[in-house]
Design a protein around this motif. Structure first.
Motif, PDB file in Angstrom:
ATOM      1  N   GLU A   1       4.860   4.608   1.604  1.00 22.01           N
ATOM      2  CA  GLU A   1       6.063   4.059   0.995  1.00 22.01           C
ATOM      3  C   GLU A   1       7.319   4.563   1.672  1.00 22.01           C
TER       4      GLU A   1
ATOM      5  N   ARG B   1       6.407  -0.438  -0.617  1.00 21.78           N
ATOM      6  CA  ARG B   1       5.063   0.152  -0.604  1.00 21.78           C
ATOM      7  C   ARG B   1       4.137  -0.741   0.212  1.00 21.78           C
TER       8      ARG B   1
ATOM      9  N   HIS C   1      -2.105   3.806   1.278  1.00 20.85           N
ATOM     10  CA  HIS C   1      -0.784   3.210   1.092  1.00 20.85           C
ATOM     11  C   HIS C   1       0.278   4.179   1.595  1.00 20.85           C
TER      12      HIS C   1
END
Length: 180
Positions: free
Chosen positions: A173, A141, A171
């Motif tokens: 991932e 992440r 973010h």
């Protein structure tokens, strides 16, 4: 305006203010992370695990939000028998950077990045090392941050997460699998 119209307007304003209308914290762009070492959902090659060289995989990203001052990465295994197991934390990664394969296992890197302790109680990357059985999922992440973090090298995941609070712009991932 009717009460229903006012209620809908308030809901829309709350969704806009909280960033709930768009993924990635209110940004319509698609912040992404990828690896040349393995594909999304694919098998992580043995060289990146405790069964071989335990080398960190190459990671790169694109479309970070405007205002990004640094990045932080947390890699973990939510399928570990003892609960989520942290394999790597690194922060203050400069904008425009990528993480090459084989990042040194030192607390401070020449580009200003800092690394903390993983759940193996070591600095830097500790690769997948699951018990025999069903393959585990490993999440990488990446967080785009509005600042560099004032956090000493060798910090824990909990300390990193506290320091990031209020500074995460977006973010992304990447997930890979590994089993024995």
């Amino acid at each position: 305006m009717t009460n229903k119209s006012i209620a809908l307007a308030i809901i829309l304003l709350v969704l806009i203010a909280t960033g709930s209308l768009w993924p990635q914290g209110g940004h319509a762009m698609s912040f992404t992370i990828k690896s040349t070492s393995f594909s999304e959902g694919g098998t992580i090659p043995k060289q990146y695990t405790c069964d071989a060289a335990d080398t960190s995989p190459a990671l790169s990203w694109a479309d970070a939000p405007q205002g990004t001052k640094s990045f932080a990465l947390i890699a973990d295994d939510p399928d570990a028998p003892v609960g989520t197991w942290t394999h790597w934390i690194i922060w203050n990664i400069p904008p425009g950077q990528a993480l090459p394969e084989g990042v040194a296992k030192t607390d401070s890197l020449s580009d200003g990045s800092r690394q903390g302790r993983n759940d193996f109680k070591r600095i830097g990357y500790g690769g997948p090392c699951p018990p025999p059985g069903k393959p585990h999922r490993y999440f990488f992440r990446l967080y785009a941050l509005s600042t560099n973090l004032d956090l000493k090298p060798g910090a824990t995941r909990a300390e990193l997460e506290r320091a990031m609070k209020g500074h995460v712009l977006a973010h992304a991932e990447l997930m890979g699998r590994y089993g024995r």
